[in-house]
Structures are given as C-alpha cells and as structure tokens.
Write a protein that holds these residues in place. Structure first.
Motif, short mmCIF file in Angstrom:
data_model
loop_
_atom_site.label_atom_id
_atom_site.label_comp_id
_atom_site.label_asym_id
_atom_site.label_seq_id
_atom_site.Cartn_x
_atom_site.Cartn_y
_atom_site.Cartn_z
N ALA A 10 0.84 -1.19 0.00
CA ALA A 10 0.00 0.00 0.00
C ALA A 10 0.87 1.24 0.00
CB ALA A 10 -0.91 0.00 1.23
N LYS A 52 -5.95 -4.94 0.06
CA LYS A 52 -6.46 -3.71 -0.58
C LYS A 52 -7.72 -3.14 0.09
CE LYS A 52 -4.52 -5.01 -5.01
NZ LYS A 52 -4.60 -6.41 -5.38
N PHE A 65 -2.40 0.93 -4.17
CA PHE A 65 -1.64 -0.31 -4.02
C PHE A 65 -0.75 -0.44 -5.24
CE2 PHE A 65 -0.75 -4.83 -4.14
CZ PHE A 65 -0.48 -5.09 -2.80
#
Length: 146
Positions: A10, A52, A65
């Motif tokens: 991330a 995610k 991401f």
C-alpha cells in the motif's frame, strides 16, 4: 532491477492531519496504525498482506496499491474508481497523475468489485515501471469510450 517480480504494498499519501481512521479500522494485520485520531497513518510494509481493503476504505482516495516490478519493465497501480462507466480488463486507457495530467498509456489489468469494498471498484492499471511514482488514476472514460 531484479528478474523476480516484486511483492506489492500500500502507498499512503495522506497529506493532512485530519480526524479520519477507516484505513486503520479495516487493516486486520496492523500494517496501518495512527498514534492519534488526527495524526497521519503510519505504514509497516512487512505486515501488509495486499488485501487492498484500505484502498477501498479511504474516503480521501489517498491510498493506492502498487506492485513496482511485474517484470518486463512493467508495474501496476491500484486505486478506487467511483465513476461510470467502469473500464474493462484489457482496455487501453490514459494514466494520469494526482493533478489529472496525462503521464503514459496504460492497460486495465482488473476491475475488482468485491462486496467487502462497499460498492467501490478498485481498478488496477499496468504501466511502464518508470512511471510508477507518478501514476495515480486514469483519465475518466466517456460513455462512448467503453
């Protein structure tokens, strides 16, 4: 650059200290934490499992991401896309930066609409790896482009 594709992670780009914490609430591994409600989130890439959920949960669209190395000079970036029409996998699009400036051509790798994302579609683009730190979205599609 390595011959092995890299693992994704991330990217948190919160630029303001505001009372917000959906990313910490949805992160089940503790990869995202905040010391106070108003502080910026801190990220531990070693704890990130690539689910995610934080990307879909962020109301400020400040989490992405990235897989920085897919091999063959390509990378991918995943972001929330809340417009219609949705792009489709394989579609060629124009990748843009945070300000909407065109960066490079891209190909839609996937459009993920899992129920756990609360009606937020996550779009993943494959881009030239050299642009991985610039691309954050795609030029919005018009109905006739679908």
């Amino acid at each position: 650059m390595s011959n092995q594709p890299s693992r994704g992670f991330a990217l948190l780009e919160c630029c303001q200290e505001i009372p917000c914490n959906p990313c910490t609430t949805v992160c089940k591994t503790g990869a995202i934490v905040k010391s106070t409600l108003n502080s910026r989130p801190e990220f531990d890439p070693e704890k990130c499992v690539g689910c995610k959920l934080c990307v879909a949960a962020c109301p400020g669209q400040a989490i992405f991401f990235q897989v920085p190395d897919l091999g063959d000079g390509k990378a991918s970036i995943t972001f929330p896309y809340e417009y219609r029409p949705l792009p489709v996998p394989g579609q060629e699009v124009v990748a843009v930066d945070r300000l909407g400036n065109e960066v490079c051509p891209a190909v839609v790798q996937s459009v993920d609409q899992r129920p756990v994302f609360n009606r937020t579609a996550l779009v993943t683009l494959v881009i030239p790896a050299e642009y991985r730190d610039q691309v954050r979205f795609l030029r919005r599609l018009r109905r006739e482009e679908r």
